[in-house]
Each structure stands twice: as structure tokens, then as C-alpha cells.
Motif scaffolding. Sequence first.
Motif, PDB file in Angstrom:
ATOM      1  N   LEU A   1       1.024  -1.485  -0.180  1.00  0.00           N
ATOM      2  CA  LEU A   1      -0.015   0.157  -0.431  1.00  0.00           C
ATOM      3  C   LEU A   1       0.346   1.535  -0.266  1.00  0.00           C
ATOM      4  N   THR A   2       0.384   2.662  -0.879  1.00  0.00           N
ATOM      5  CA  THR A   2       1.273   3.755  -0.661  1.00  0.00           C
ATOM      6  C   THR A   2       0.255   4.413  -0.809  1.00  0.00           C
ATOM      7  N   GLY A   3       0.185   6.220  -0.606  1.00  0.00           N
ATOM      8  CA  GLY A   3      -0.541   6.736  -0.859  1.00  0.00           C
ATOM      9  C   GLY A   3       0.307   7.233   0.388  1.00  0.00           C
ATOM     10  N   PRO A   4      -0.501   9.119   0.607  1.00  0.00           N
ATOM     11  CA  PRO A   4       0.694  10.476   1.537  1.00  0.00           C
ATOM     12  C   PRO A   4       0.029  10.727   2.616  1.00  0.00           C
ATOM     13  N   PHE A   5       0.421  10.622   3.365  1.00  0.00           N
ATOM     14  CA  PHE A   5       0.435  10.723   5.176  1.00  0.00           C
ATOM     15  C   PHE A   5      -1.370  10.589   5.311  1.00  0.00           C
ATOM     16  N   GLY A   6      -1.744  10.191   6.199  1.00  0.00           N
ATOM     17  CA  GLY A   6      -3.501  10.730   6.478  1.00  0.00           C
ATOM     18  C   GLY A   6      -4.553   9.806   6.067  1.00  0.00           C
ATOM     19  N   VAL A   7      -3.444   9.504   4.382  1.00  0.00           N
ATOM     20  CA  VAL A   7      -4.427   8.822   3.853  1.00  0.00           C
ATOM     21  C   VAL A   7      -5.744   7.367   3.824  1.00  0.00           C
ATOM     22  N   GLY A   8      -4.964   6.871   5.709  1.00  0.00           N
ATOM     23  CA  GLY A   8      -6.034   5.595   5.384  1.00  0.00           C
ATOM     24  C   GLY A   8      -5.117   4.783   5.593  1.00  0.00           C
ATOM     25  N   LYS A   9      -4.179   3.866   5.341  1.00  0.00           N
ATOM     26  CA  LYS A   9      -2.843   2.715   5.072  1.00  0.00           C
ATOM     27  C   LYS A   9      -2.884   2.079   6.069  1.00  0.00           C
ATOM     28  N   THR A  10      -2.611   2.398   7.252  1.00  0.00           N
ATOM     29  CA  THR A  10      -2.408   1.789   8.844  1.00  0.00           C
ATOM     30  C   THR A  10      -4.288   1.240   9.179  1.00  0.00           C
TER      31      THR A  10
ATOM     32  N   ALA B   1       5.700  18.940  18.265  1.00  0.00           N
ATOM     33  CA  ALA B   1       5.129  19.286  17.625  1.00  0.00           C
ATOM     34  C   ALA B   1       6.236  20.131  16.599  1.00  0.00           C
ATOM     35  N   ALA B   2       7.445  19.673  15.821  1.00  0.00           N
ATOM     36  CA  ALA B   2       8.454  19.482  14.817  1.00  0.00           C
ATOM     37  C   ALA B   2       8.001  19.802  13.854  1.00  0.00           C
ATOM     38  N   ALA B   3       6.557  18.322  14.659  1.00  0.00           N
ATOM     39  CA  ALA B   3       6.709  16.981  12.786  1.00  0.00           C
ATOM     40  C   ALA B   3       6.215  18.357  11.233  1.00  0.00           C
ATOM     41  N   VAL B   4       6.266  17.720  10.534  1.00  0.00           N
ATOM     42  CA  VAL B   4       6.314  18.759   8.875  1.00  0.00           C
ATOM     43  C   VAL B   4       5.003  18.080   8.004  1.00  0.00           C
ATOM     44  N   GLU B   5       4.885  17.208   8.939  1.00  0.00           N
ATOM     45  CA  GLU B   5       3.067  16.349   7.614  1.00  0.00           C
ATOM     46  C   GLU B   5       2.135  17.812   8.323  1.00  0.00           C
ATOM     47  N   ASP B   6       1.674  17.294   7.203  1.00  0.00           N
ATOM     48  CA  ASP B   6      -0.023  18.524   7.114  1.00  0.00           C
ATOM     49  C   ASP B   6      -1.188  17.853   7.259  1.00  0.00           C
ATOM     50  N   THR B   7      -2.096  18.138   8.725  1.00  0.00           N
ATOM     51  CA  THR B   7      -2.762  17.852   9.342  1.00  0.00           C
ATOM     52  C   THR B   7      -4.129  18.330   8.778  1.00  0.00           C
ATOM     53  N   THR B   8      -4.147  19.632   7.452  1.00  0.00           N
ATOM     54  CA  THR B   8      -5.355  19.976   7.793  1.00  0.00           C
ATOM     55  C   THR B   8      -6.324  19.603   8.051  1.00  0.00           C
ATOM     56  N   HIS B   9      -6.535  18.439   6.238  1.00  0.00           N
ATOM     57  CA  HIS B   9      -6.885  17.177   6.193  1.00  0.00           C
ATOM     58  C   HIS B   9      -8.017  16.149   7.293  1.00  0.00           C
ATOM     59  N   VAL B  10      -7.001  15.901   8.328  1.00  0.00           N
ATOM     60  CA  VAL B  10      -6.851  15.064   9.261  1.00  0.00           C
ATOM     61  C   VAL B  10      -6.671  15.480  10.914  1.00  0.00           C
TER      62      VAL B  10
ATOM     63  N   THR C   1      -2.207 -16.575   0.774  1.00  0.00           N
ATOM     64  CA  THR C   1      -1.812 -16.221   2.006  1.00  0.00           C
ATOM     65  C   THR C   1      -1.516 -15.238   1.396  1.00  0.00           C
ATOM     66  N   VAL C   2      -1.739 -14.072   1.479  1.00  0.00           N
ATOM     67  CA  VAL C   2      -1.820 -12.568   1.559  1.00  0.00           C
ATOM     68  C   VAL C   2      -0.853 -11.719   2.144  1.00  0.00           C
ATOM     69  N   TYR C   3       0.140 -11.150   2.105  1.00  0.00           N
ATOM     70  CA  TYR C   3       0.938  -9.794   3.264  1.00  0.00           C
ATOM     71  C   TYR C   3       0.648  -9.195   2.547  1.00  0.00           C
ATOM     72  N   VAL C   4       0.445  -8.045   3.029  1.00  0.00           N
ATOM     73  CA  VAL C   4       0.079  -6.894   2.918  1.00  0.00           C
ATOM     74  C   VAL C   4       1.168  -5.516   3.737  1.00  0.00           C
ATOM     75  N   TYR C   5       1.452  -5.005   2.955  1.00  0.00           N
ATOM     76  CA  TYR C   5       2.513  -3.953   3.363  1.00  0.00           C
ATOM     77  C   TYR C   5       2.358  -2.671   2.964  1.00  0.00           C
ATOM     78  N   GLY C   6       2.489  -1.687   3.795  1.00  0.00           N
ATOM     79  CA  GLY C   6       1.862  -0.235   4.848  1.00  0.00           C
ATOM     80  C   GLY C   6       3.314   0.451   4.497  1.00  0.00           C
ATOM     81  N   MET C   7       3.553   1.128   3.132  1.00  0.00           N
ATOM     82  CA  MET C   7       4.200   2.128   3.122  1.00  0.00           C
ATOM     83  C   MET C   7       4.258   3.540   4.275  1.00  0.00           C
ATOM     84  N   PRO C   8       5.270   3.930   4.217  1.00  0.00           N
ATOM     85  CA  PRO C   8       5.577   5.803   4.878  1.00  0.00           C
ATOM     86  C   PRO C   8       5.162   6.870   3.784  1.00  0.00           C
ATOM     87  N   GLY C   9       4.363   7.468   3.928  1.00  0.00           N
ATOM     88  CA  GLY C   9       3.669   7.914   2.912  1.00  0.00           C
ATOM     89  C   GLY C   9       3.966   9.225   2.611  1.00  0.00           C
TER      90      GLY C   9
END
Length: 219
Positions: free
Chosen positions: A28-37, A57-66, A87-95
Motif C-alpha cells: 500500500l502506498t499513498g500520502p500521509f493520513g490517507v488511511g493505509k494503517t 510539535a516540530a512535525a512537518v506533516e500537513d494535518t489540515t484534512h486529518v 496467503t496475502v501479505y500486506v505491507y503499508g509504506m510510509p507516505g
Amino acid sequence: MTVLPAAAHPPAPRSRPGPGLSSLKIVLTGPFGVGKTTLVGAVSEIAPVTTEARLSAAAVEDTTHVPAKTTTTVAMDFGRLSVDGVTVYVYGMPGQDRFWFMWDALTLGAAGVIVVADTRRLADSFRHVDYVEHARLPFVVAVNQFPGARTYPVADLREALALGPEVPIVDIDARDRDCVRRLLIALIEHTLRTRSGILAPHTAAVDQHDPTFQPKEHP
């Protein structure tokens, strides 16, 4: 932060999808906060492994929509399930872009990829689509429908993301197990068609963008 023990980390399947396939790696890939986890947690038949760390507090992620999101994946998510005896192995990548150096390692041995998108910020998915296309991996786009987000015709989404007619677009609620299982089946079927060389132009029957789809209310 939970770290996957080395002994529990399955080797990346090397065989291509086909008759007799016993295991499959999906990423799984996609931007931060899109629902992969959330997606991994919804569908995994084992306790999902996550590498979530709290946003500082210093995080650079944009949390406007989440705005309620307080953690981020810093390595990967992992889950496992069985689909029709495979058997399906599912890996979520950091966005985030700063974790791009991990993407090649996580996609190694993958049969296919799910790009998760949010219609409120489709531009954030461009880099992920470009990466998967460059890697020449079969992929589908999963539109995670957040409450209050606009819905768009498939043709508009396809044009906005510059997708070819062969790429399936699937509406999902990342928290719904049955919905996510259907998404995984759509990817497996697309992967089989792609690697068998019988990929046909898209039709309405393949695009699973349902105008009546209503996501659950987020808590």
C-alpha cells in the motif's frame, strides 16, 4: 512503536501470480493520513504490526484534512490474510517524501500495489502514482471516502491522476473489512490479467466507483 520481529517477517514472494500460487505480497502506498494503517488493521487476520510514532510539535506533516491524527508510520505496517486459499501479505509504506529511501525495499518482490487516495487532496497522490508506474508494477487506485469529501466521476479521477484506461479505480471505506477484501481481490485479479498479457481496456464493470457508496461516519 511496535517493531516486527525478524522471525515474523516473511520473505518476499518471488513467484509471479499464476496457477498454484500459494502466497502474494501486496504493498500500500499513498500520502500521509490517507488511511493505509487503518486499511491494514481492518483486513488483517493476525494482529497487525505497525510502526506508529507520535507526531511532535516540530512535525512537518500537513494535518489540515486529518486534524485528529496524532501518529505517523515511520517504517511500515504489516498484516496477513487468506484470500481464496492464497496467503496475502500486506505491507503499508510510509507516505512522506522523507521516507522515500525505504520504498524500493518494501516493494521488492511485490506482485502489485494499491495507491490510496483522498479526493480532498488528489495532488498528494501524484508522486505515489509516478513511483509505481516507474517501477512497472500492476496497481489499482483506492479512493478512501472520507465524510464530507466530494465524490467525482471515474473519468474525472482518471484524468486528474493521469491514469491509463487499464488501471482500476475502487471506492473504499478503509475501516470496512469486507470493502477492503473486495479491494484486494480487485488488485489480485488486475495483477493476474496484467501479467498474463490479457489486459483489456477498462469498462464500467471493472471500475468499481459506485455513486451510491456512503462511507461510515468517522468517530
